[in-house]
Motif scaffolding. Structure first.
Motif, PDB file in Angstrom:
ATOM      1  N   SER A  99      19.475   3.883 -24.465  1.00  0.00           N
ATOM      2  CA  SER A  99      18.655   5.085 -24.103  1.00  0.00           C
ATOM      3  C   SER A  99      18.941   6.123 -25.059  1.00  0.00           C
ATOM      4  CB  SER A  99      19.115   5.459 -22.573  1.00  0.00           C
ATOM      5  OG  SER A  99      18.795   6.526 -22.143  1.00  0.00           O
TER       6      SER A  99
ATOM      7  N   GLN B 244      14.834  14.615 -19.311  1.00  0.00           N
ATOM      8  CA  GLN B 244      14.932  13.149 -19.477  1.00  0.00           C
ATOM      9  C   GLN B 244      14.835  12.338 -18.045  1.00  0.00           C
ATOM     10  OE1 GLN B 244      19.449  13.729 -20.619  1.00  0.00           O
ATOM     11  NE2 GLN B 244      19.626  12.185 -19.420  1.00  0.00           N
ATOM     12  N   GLY B 245      15.081  11.272 -17.777  1.00  0.00           N
ATOM     13  CA  GLY B 245      14.561  10.409 -16.536  1.00  0.00           C
ATOM     14  C   GLY B 245      15.080  11.184 -15.499  1.00  0.00           C
ATOM     15  N   ARG B 246      16.518  11.328 -15.276  1.00  0.00           N
ATOM     16  CA  ARG B 246      17.193  11.720 -14.158  1.00  0.00           C
ATOM     17  C   ARG B 246      16.451  13.285 -13.712  1.00  0.00           C
ATOM     18  NH1 ARG B 246      22.809  10.839 -16.300  1.00  0.00           N
ATOM     19  NH2 ARG B 246      21.471   9.580 -17.619  1.00  0.00           N
TER      20      ARG B 246
ATOM     21  N   GLU C  48      13.570  12.564 -11.743  1.00  0.00           N
ATOM     22  CA  GLU C  48      13.941  12.288 -10.372  1.00  0.00           C
ATOM     23  C   GLU C  48      14.245  13.410  -9.751  1.00  0.00           C
ATOM     24  OE1 GLU C  48      17.187   9.477 -11.450  1.00  0.00           O
ATOM     25  OE2 GLU C  48      15.825   8.042 -11.896  1.00  0.00           O
TER      26      GLU C  48
ATOM     27  N   PHE D 121      17.981   2.352  -9.847  1.00  0.00           N
ATOM     28  CA  PHE D 121      18.941   2.512 -11.028  1.00  0.00           C
ATOM     29  C   PHE D 121      20.048   3.773 -10.411  1.00  0.00           C
ATOM     30  CE2 PHE D 121      20.287   5.226 -14.970  1.00  0.00           C
ATOM     31  CZ  PHE D 121      20.876   3.999 -15.309  1.00  0.00           C
TER      32      PHE D 121
ATOM     33  N   THR E  70      21.236   6.695 -11.298  1.00  0.00           N
ATOM     34  CA  THR E  70      20.854   7.877 -11.007  1.00  0.00           C
ATOM     35  C   THR E  70      19.728   8.158  -9.945  1.00  0.00           C
ATOM     36  OG1 THR E  70      18.988   8.003 -12.832  1.00  0.00           O
ATOM     37  CG2 THR E  70      21.345   8.677 -13.680  1.00  0.00           C
ATOM     38  N   THR E  71      18.784   7.128  -9.702  1.00  0.00           N
ATOM     39  CA  THR E  71      17.845   7.330  -8.859  1.00  0.00           C
ATOM     40  C   THR E  71      18.516   7.080  -7.493  1.00  0.00           C
ATOM     41  OG1 THR E  71      16.644   5.756 -10.251  1.00  0.00           O
ATOM     42  CG2 THR E  71      15.787   6.302  -8.135  1.00  0.00           C
TER      43      THR E  71
ATOM     44  N   THR F  82      10.976  -0.360  -9.924  1.00  0.00           N
ATOM     45  CA  THR F  82      11.626  -0.240 -11.376  1.00  0.00           C
ATOM     46  C   THR F  82      11.410  -1.416 -12.363  1.00  0.00           C
ATOM     47  OG1 THR F  82      13.288   1.064 -10.116  1.00  0.00           O
ATOM     48  CG2 THR F  82      13.869   0.437 -12.494  1.00  0.00           C
TER      49      THR F  82
ATOM     50  N   ASN G 201      16.848  -2.381 -14.515  1.00  0.00           N
ATOM     51  CA  ASN G 201      17.931  -2.279 -15.316  1.00  0.00           C
ATOM     52  C   ASN G 201      19.261  -2.748 -14.106  1.00  0.00           C
ATOM     53  OD1 ASN G 201      19.941  -1.493 -16.823  1.00  0.00           O
ATOM     54  ND2 ASN G 201      19.492   0.896 -16.868  1.00  0.00           N
TER      55      ASN G 201
ATOM     56  N   ASP H   6       9.375   3.535 -11.334  1.00  0.00           N
ATOM     57  CA  ASP H   6      10.304   4.098 -12.509  1.00  0.00           C
ATOM     58  C   ASP H   6      10.083   3.397 -13.613  1.00  0.00           C
ATOM     59  OD1 ASP H   6      12.531   4.320 -14.139  1.00  0.00           O
ATOM     60  OD2 ASP H   6      14.043   4.377 -12.658  1.00  0.00           O
TER      61      ASP H   6
ATOM     62  N   ALA I  20      11.067   3.445 -17.191  1.00  0.00           N
ATOM     63  CA  ALA I  20      11.730   3.598 -18.315  1.00  0.00           C
ATOM     64  C   ALA I  20      11.438   2.441 -19.383  1.00  0.00           C
ATOM     65  CB  ALA I  20      13.099   3.661 -17.990  1.00  0.00           C
ATOM     66  N   ARG I  21      11.076   1.202 -18.779  1.00  0.00           N
ATOM     67  CA  ARG I  21      10.916   0.095 -19.684  1.00  0.00           C
ATOM     68  C   ARG I  21       9.643  -0.772 -19.366  1.00  0.00           C
ATOM     69  NH1 ARG I  21      16.104   0.656 -18.209  1.00  0.00           N
ATOM     70  NH2 ARG I  21      17.525   1.276 -20.017  1.00  0.00           N
TER      71      ARG I  21
ATOM     72  N   SER J 197      12.076   7.683 -18.175  1.00  0.00           N
ATOM     73  CA  SER J 197      13.123   8.122 -19.050  1.00  0.00           C
ATOM     74  C   SER J 197      12.461   7.878 -20.276  1.00  0.00           C
ATOM     75  CB  SER J 197      14.504   7.482 -18.441  1.00  0.00           C
ATOM     76  OG  SER J 197      15.251   7.584 -19.785  1.00  0.00           O
TER      77      SER J 197
ATOM     78  N   LYS K 114      13.617   7.857 -23.188  1.00  0.00           N
ATOM     79  CA  LYS K 114      14.611   7.674 -24.058  1.00  0.00           C
ATOM     80  C   LYS K 114      14.534   6.197 -24.242  1.00  0.00           C
ATOM     81  CE  LYS K 114      18.395  10.009 -23.441  1.00  0.00           C
ATOM     82  NZ  LYS K 114      19.561  10.380 -22.637  1.00  0.00           N
ATOM     83  N   LYS K 115      13.808   5.305 -23.567  1.00  0.00           N
ATOM     84  CA  LYS K 115      13.664   3.823 -23.767  1.00  0.00           C
ATOM     85  C   LYS K 115      12.474   3.665 -24.122  1.00  0.00           C
ATOM     86  CE  LYS K 115      16.879   4.488 -20.211  1.00  0.00           C
ATOM     87  NZ  LYS K 115      17.282   5.718 -19.639  1.00  0.00           N
TER      88      LYS K 115
HETATM   89  C1  LIG Z   1      15.505   2.476 -14.763  1.00  0.00           C
HETATM   90  C2  LIG Z   1      16.169   3.800 -15.270  1.00  0.00           C
HETATM   91  N1  LIG Z   1      15.739   4.713 -14.440  1.00  0.00           N
HETATM   92  C3  LIG Z   1      16.231   6.117 -14.567  1.00  0.00           C
HETATM   93  C4  LIG Z   1      17.161   6.206 -15.600  1.00  0.00           C
HETATM   94  C5  LIG Z   1      17.734   7.931 -15.993  1.00  0.00           C
HETATM   95  O1  LIG Z   1      17.154   8.200 -17.243  1.00  0.00           O
HETATM   96  P1  LIG Z   1      17.859   9.364 -18.226  1.00  0.00           P
HETATM   97  O2  LIG Z   1      19.090   8.638 -18.709  1.00  0.00           O
HETATM   98  O3  LIG Z   1      17.015   9.506 -19.234  1.00  0.00           O
HETATM   99  O4  LIG Z   1      18.176  10.517 -17.079  1.00  0.00           O
HETATM  100  C6  LIG Z   1      17.573   5.151 -16.331  1.00  0.00           C
HETATM  101  C7  LIG Z   1      18.608   5.741 -17.682  1.00  0.00           C
HETATM  102  O5  LIG Z   1      19.123   4.644 -18.034  1.00  0.00           O
HETATM  103  C8  LIG Z   1      16.887   3.947 -16.076  1.00  0.00           C
HETATM  104  O6  LIG Z   1      17.360   2.974 -16.891  1.00  0.00           O
END
Ligand SMILES: Cc1ncc(COP(=O)(O)O)c(C=O)c1O
Length: 458
Positions: free
Chosen positions: A52, A99-101, A104, A124, A126-127, A182, A186, A215, A217-218, A255, A257-258
């Motif tokens: 990430s 960022q992702g969180r 959220e 995930f 943080t979710t 998701t 992850n 979600d 991210a990927r 997020s 960042k992925k």
């Molecule tokens: C599936 C998923 N959702 C949410 C997040 C949270 O994102 P961030 O780290 O950008 O806050 C991540 C981070 O690894 C993630 O893998």
């Protein structure tokens, strides 16, 4: 003989890899209270703590960094990102976040209240954290194969539709504001969700009038697996698969960042104007004005390019092949990993790796520490430390799997680095049965404890 896959890029800039001795690493990890998050990055040789925000940007992305529009309101970089998301994903309204969180936080501030129930494939951390922080319940409806590390299933991220329906029947649409898919998943090993499972989940949710959130991210890696692992979609382009994944989805958050291929950033995307307006209130309070939401103009420009690059087939092929290369090596050495390997990481089953270390002594953390000492490789525990205690009872929760995750950053390491990792693990595996004990906790935070926990060897 078929031509082998090669990275679809050449190197223009390099950054150093750091080397230390085993003695230095033993000392440092002890000073770090056996928490790998406490290590300085120059004490680490190969950093697999996360995929990430650790990827390498392309020259096209770097050129966006130069031309980013840093206007507080109405930045052209925002509109570039908005047009890209609309074209690639089918959503017109976009709220950037840092960022992702943060996405959220903004999204759940507008949609989750105390006592709500939010089912999903496997949330995930943080979710889950953001749901539980609001005194709502995060429920995982994962298929059972996801927890059987050596069972081959092409889509271990799938939702168990029976479980999901029983949650719908028990709580109903009054208690369930939305469900979350998701992609890739992850928490169960970066495992993909099939297009058919996504379609069936959407149909089931529609029957109970419950909106579907994703979600994402990927999302590009998930689309690649659909193309590769489901005959019915092998001729579809990644873009077509992505659009079908997101069809009839109420909200996605990412997020960036992925699969955004940037070092920082995130966003929420949707078509529902009323909900978007509600979100904007929270964006402004928590993130910044709605056309930047915590991102710089240059980062939004780089993200617009990264979202497209992540969908290129040569990129995806190289990316997923590299992870598989490491997975195949480890399997050949007999090391117990989650199979088939997912998109962004290798997950090692620590309960099988260290059969004599009790789950209550954090065997996956033990493996993380030993791998660091052996070769300077930093992975992350995805097990009991991460699962944390039950927020109601405060009791330790033991997840079905105790995993060490080795997340591979995008476009960063070579196959030689993968060889080094495999050899390091084989050294520990050769003496794994001699390990009888792990760690005990000496300090922990009330939630998301794994980031700051302090440990002592037993
Ligand atoms: C599936 C998923 N959702 C949410 C997040 C949270 O994102 P961030 O780290 O950008 O806050 C991540 C981070 O690894 C993630 O893998």
């Amino acid at each position: 003989m078929e031509l082998p896959p090669i990275p679809p890029f050449k190197t223009k800039t390099v950054e150093p890899v750091y080397f230390n001795t085993k003695e230095e690493r033993s000392q440092r990890i002890s000073q770090a209270k056996y928490n790998l998050f406490n290590l300085h990055s120059d004490w680490v040789t190969i950093d697999l703590i996360t995929d990430s925000g650790t990827g390498a940007m392309s020259e096209q992305q770097w050129s966006e960094i130069m031309i980013g529009d840093e206007s507080y309101a109405g930045s052209e970089s925002y509109f570039k990102l908005q047009r890209t998301v609309e074209d690639l994903m089918g959503f017109k309204l976009i709220a950037p976040t840092h960022q992702g969180r943060a996405a959220e936080n903004v999204l759940f501030s507008a949609t989750v209240k105390e006592g709500d129930v939010i089912p999903g494939n496997a949330h995930f951390d943080t979710t889950k954290g953001h749901i539980e922080f609001r005194k709502a319940i995060a429920l995982d409806c994962t298929i059972k194969e996801a927890f059987q590390t050596n069972v081959e299933h092409p889509f271990k991220g799938n939702i168990d539709l029976e479980k999901l329906e029983s949650v719908f029947v028990e709580y109903g649409k009054e208690k369930i504001p939305f469900i979350v898919i998701t992609v890739t998943c992850n928490t169960v090993g970066g495992q993909p969700v099939s297009l058919k499972n996504i379609q069936q989940t959407k149909a089931l949710a529609a029957k109970y009038q419950i909106p579907v959130y994703m979600d994402i991210a990927r999302y590009a890696e998930n689309a690649y697996f659909i193309k590769r692992r489901d005959e019915d979609f092998k001729d579809w382009s990644i873009k077509r698969i992505v659009l079908e994944m997101f069809r009839d989805v109420e909200v996605v958050w990412m997020s960036a960042k992925k699969d955004g291929l940037v070092n920082i950033g995130g966003f929420i995307a949707l078509n529902n104007k009323a909900l978007f307006e509600k979100l904007c209130q929270f964006t402004i309070i928590y993130e910044g004005y709605v056309t930047y939401g915590g991102m710089s103009g240059r980062a939004m420009g780089a993200l617009a390019v990264g979202l497209r690059e992540a969908c290129e087939i040569h990129y995806l092929h190289d990316r997923v092949s590299q992870v598989k290369y490491l997975g195949d090596k480890l399997q050949n050495l007999g090391i117990p990993i989650q199979t088939p390997v997912g998109g962004h990481a290798i997950y090692i089953n620590a309960l099988k790796f260290f059969p004599h270390v009790p789950q209550g002594q954090y065997p996956a953390q033990l493996l993380a520490v030993e791998l660091y000492i052996e070769a300077g490789i930093r992975g992350v525990e995805i097990g009991t430390l991460l699962a944390d205690r039950d927020p109601e009872t405060g009791k330790e929760r033991y997840p079905e799997m105790e995993l060490l995750r080795l997340a591979i950053p995008r476009r960063v390491y070579s196959l030689q680095h993968m060889d080094y990792i495999a050899v390091a693990l084989s050294h520990i595996y050769a003496k794994a049965k001699e390990y009888k004990s792990g760690f005990k906790i000496i300090r922990q935070a009330p939630i998301l404890r794994h980031f700051t926990v302090e440990l002592e060897r037993i």
